[in-house]
Scaffold this motif. Structure first.
Motif, PDB file in Angstrom:
ATOM      1  N   LYS A   1      -9.802 -26.221 -11.204  1.00 32.59           N
ATOM      2  CA  LYS A   1     -10.116 -24.968 -10.506  1.00 32.59           C
ATOM      3  C   LYS A   1     -11.567 -24.590 -10.780  1.00 32.59           C
ATOM      4  N   SER A  45     -12.316 -20.824  -5.722  1.00 29.69           N
ATOM      5  CA  SER A  45     -12.501 -19.399  -5.421  1.00 29.69           C
ATOM      6  C   SER A  45     -13.469 -19.301  -4.254  1.00 29.69           C
ATOM      7  N   ALA A  46     -13.791 -18.072  -3.908  1.00 27.39           N
ATOM      8  CA  ALA A  46     -14.831 -17.853  -2.897  1.00 27.39           C
ATOM      9  C   ALA A  46     -16.187 -18.191  -3.517  1.00 27.39           C
ATOM     10  N   THR A  84     -16.277 -12.345  -2.736  1.00 27.89           N
ATOM     11  CA  THR A  84     -15.158 -11.383  -2.738  1.00 27.89           C
ATOM     12  C   THR A  84     -15.688  -9.960  -2.932  1.00 27.89           C
ATOM     13  N   GLU A 116     -12.295 -17.372   0.477  1.00 27.35           N
ATOM     14  CA  GLU A 116     -11.723 -18.655   0.069  1.00 27.35           C
ATOM     15  C   GLU A 116     -11.551 -19.591   1.268  1.00 27.35           C
ATOM     16  N   TYR A 154      -6.332 -17.775  -5.030  1.00 25.44           N
ATOM     17  CA  TYR A 154      -6.327 -16.306  -4.895  1.00 25.44           C
ATOM     18  C   TYR A 154      -5.624 -15.767  -3.657  1.00 25.44           C
ATOM     19  N   ARG A 182      -7.563  -9.817  -8.658  1.00 28.12           N
ATOM     20  CA  ARG A 182      -8.867 -10.414  -8.933  1.00 28.12           C
ATOM     21  C   ARG A 182      -8.753 -11.543  -9.957  1.00 28.12           C
ATOM     22  N   GLY A 183      -9.493 -12.583  -9.709  1.00 29.60           N
ATOM     23  CA  GLY A 183      -9.444 -13.745 -10.593  1.00 29.60           C
ATOM     24  C   GLY A 183      -8.201 -14.597 -10.359  1.00 29.60           C
ATOM     25  N   GLY A 184      -7.505 -14.330  -9.243  1.00 27.27           N
ATOM     26  CA  GLY A 184      -6.189 -14.940  -9.017  1.00 27.27           C
ATOM     27  C   GLY A 184      -6.190 -16.432  -8.757  1.00 27.27           C
ATOM     28  N   SER A 185      -7.353 -17.031  -8.561  1.00 24.13           N
ATOM     29  CA  SER A 185      -7.291 -18.480  -8.325  1.00 24.13           C
ATOM     30  C   SER A 185      -6.886 -19.247  -9.583  1.00 24.13           C
TER      31      SER A 185
HETATM   32  N1  ASP Z   1     -12.512 -14.823  -5.427  1.00 27.19           N
HETATM   33  C1  ASP Z   1     -11.522 -14.052  -6.110  1.00 27.19           C
HETATM   34  C2  ASP Z   1     -12.178 -13.050  -7.040  1.00 27.19           C
HETATM   35  O1  ASP Z   1     -13.392 -13.022  -7.112  1.00 27.19           O
HETATM   36  C3  ASP Z   1     -10.542 -14.886  -6.845  1.00 27.19           C
HETATM   37  C4  ASP Z   1     -11.068 -15.647  -8.012  1.00 27.19           C
HETATM   38  O2  ASP Z   1     -12.274 -15.704  -8.221  1.00 27.19           O
HETATM   39  O3  ASP Z   1     -10.261 -16.197  -8.762  1.00 27.19           O
HETATM   40  O4  ASP Z   1     -11.478 -12.322  -7.676  1.00 27.19           O
END
Ligand code: ASP
Ligand code: MG
Length: 465
Positions: free
Chosen positions: A21, A55-56, A61, A135, A206, A220-223
């Motif tokens: 990831k 992620s993006a 995001t 994403e 995500y 947030r941070g879901g990837s």
């Molecule tokens: N792009 C999303 C975020 O910034 C998911 C991720 O980064 O995991 O929260």
């Protein structure tokens, strides 16, 4: 001929399924994406079969969310910066089909922003739809870039097209992946189909869809969670989470001098760390990894030779304390029953009120007639306090911090003894202590003005360079 077959069998035995990831800053521009390309090539050279979750790109995001919020008020929102970041990469792809798709997506984004402006509303459904383009763009662009510039055979997927689906979990008030056996089977079969054909699946982190076909996000941070869930379901040999830091540290380097890397932690410890302030992992992303017992390696894409942190079921290293985190903006509430006898049910009445307001408590200490607990300042609702006042005397104390030691609680007497001695020598009062609810966490509450000093003093006790 025999030799070739033997070689294939040999490679077959040693080929590991890995899920990699990459967070936004690891793919923020051409330089970083080339670096990702090298990481993948390296993985293939080892004979492994990688699957990628992205992620993006960079902070897309955040930028999309900002554009959405601003569009409620004004109609001349600007997504120029988002566009140029993406087009800089597309420029090196030489892929007409991609260019068309990206143009279509940017038009859709602009239409959504106009829609938000027209109806003056930026609902959570619209939010999910809007950020999902981050994403959706990144997997298409990076897959094309890697195929063209690294000669790879990547195939991108929106998560819902490879068998992922979300459901709402009321208990944690978050979207989670549907673990029904039919969905899990579908995902497993799809992924293995492509891995067996030596393709590299690239999947959106995500974002997902629910059974009704609406786009959802995992927080947030879901990837991280997308990666650990897929890794679990396909029974990967390893999940690699590539970030822009050297893995977990003994504390937050912005607050503590002389932090050290943490080479190994358990799933439980990583979960506690995520919950108590270490913003490095999505809080529930350890669940699938631990359920399916898949090791998670956190690596720094900016410092590839650093060993990073491995997260496992059990660790060999038996340090007294693994890491220390702190979290400010905490409110300490003392709730004292007004009736001094026959207090059956007092605790349950108090907790019912918290349940009614869906407010989660971080740390708690109780006796028969009193409870002290801490809440995040953002979760404080005056109506909740009014309700508590109906059954008890309530004192609300502002400006507290939680310091949490991820530590083996069976050795807590020693740990707590040392902390108290050091803090009292430095005239820092501990207002509350909690341990034992989790096997890995000892938390103390101090006034926020002492947070940094306490954190550094405690860190010095357990981690010496
Ligand atoms: N792009 C999303 C975020 O910034 C998911 C991720 O980064 O995991 O929260
Ligand atoms: Mg991101």
């Amino acid at each position: 001929m025999k030799f070739i077959i033997l070689l294939i069998t040999f490679v077959g035995i040693h080929s590991l399924k890995t899920v990699l990831k990459f967070g936004g800053s690891s793919i923020k521009d051409i330089v970083r994406i080339n670096n990702v390309g090298e990481i993948i090539v390296n993985e293939l050279e080892k004979g492994n079969k990688p699957l990628l979750v992205f992620s993006a790109i960079d902070d897309t995001t955040n930028r999309l969310l900002k554009a959405g919020k601003e569009s409620v008020k004004n109609d001349n929102f600007d997504i120029h910066d988002i566009k140029s970041k993406h087009y800089e990469i597309i420029f090196h792809c030489n892929d007409k089909k991609l260019e068309k798709k990206v143009e279509q997506y940017f038009n859709e984004i602009e239409n959504i922003l106009s829609g938000i402006n027209l109806i003056d509303d930026f609902s959570s459904k619209t939010k999910d739809k809007l950020v999902s383009y981050g994403e959706r763009l990144s997997v298409r662009i990076i897959s094309s870039y890697l195929n063209k510039n690294f000669g790879l055979d990547c195939k991108y997927f929106d998560s819902w097209n490879i068998g992922l689906e979300t459901i709402h979990d009321n208990k944690i008030n978050n979207e989670v992946f549907n673990e029904d056996s039919s969905k899990v089977l579908e995902l497993n079969q799809n992924v293995n189909y492509y891995l067996n054909k030596d393709k590299i699946p690239i999947i959106t982190g995500y974002i997902c869809k629910n059974a009704g076909g609406k786009i959802t996000t995992l927080g947030r941070g879901g990837s991280d969670l997308t990666a650990t869930f897929i890794g679990g379901v396909i029974n990967a040999d390893q999940i690699q989470v590539w970030k822009d830091v050297d893995g977990l540290m003994t504390s937050d380097p912005r607050k503590v001098k002389n932090v050290l890397p943490v080479p190994e932690v358990t799933y439980e410890e990583a979960r506690e760390l995520a919950h108590f302030g270490a913003k490095i992992l999505h809080p529930i992303s350890m669940q699938p990894a631990s359920k399916y017992n898949i090791p998670v390696l956190i690596k720094n894409s900016y410092n590839r030779s650093h060993p990073g942190t491995i997260i496992l079921k059990d660790r060999k290293n038996k340090n007294l304390v693994t890491a220390i985190t702190s979290k400010g903006n905490i409110i300490l509430i003392d709730i004292i029953s007004t009736r001094m006898v026959n207090q059956f049910g007092f605790l349950s009445k108090v907790f019912k009120i918290f349940e009614e307001f869906e407010t989660s408590i971080d740390v708690i200490a109780s006796s028969e007639i009193s409870i002290s607990l801490t809440l995040d300042k953002n979760n404080l609702d005056n109506k909740l306090i009014e309700k508590l006042n109906e059954i008890a005397c309530v004192n609300v104390n502002l400006s507290y911090s939680i310091i949490s030691l991820i530590s083996d609680v069976s050795k807590s007497t020693k740990v707590i003894g040392e902390i108290f001695q050091k803090l009292s020598e430095n005239n820092i009062n501990v207002d509350m202590i909690s341990q034992g609810a989790s096997k890995n966490n000892i938390s103390i509450i101090v006034k926020s003005e002492h947070e940094n000093d306490a954190l550094n003093l405690i860190h010095d006790i357990f981690f010496k360079n």
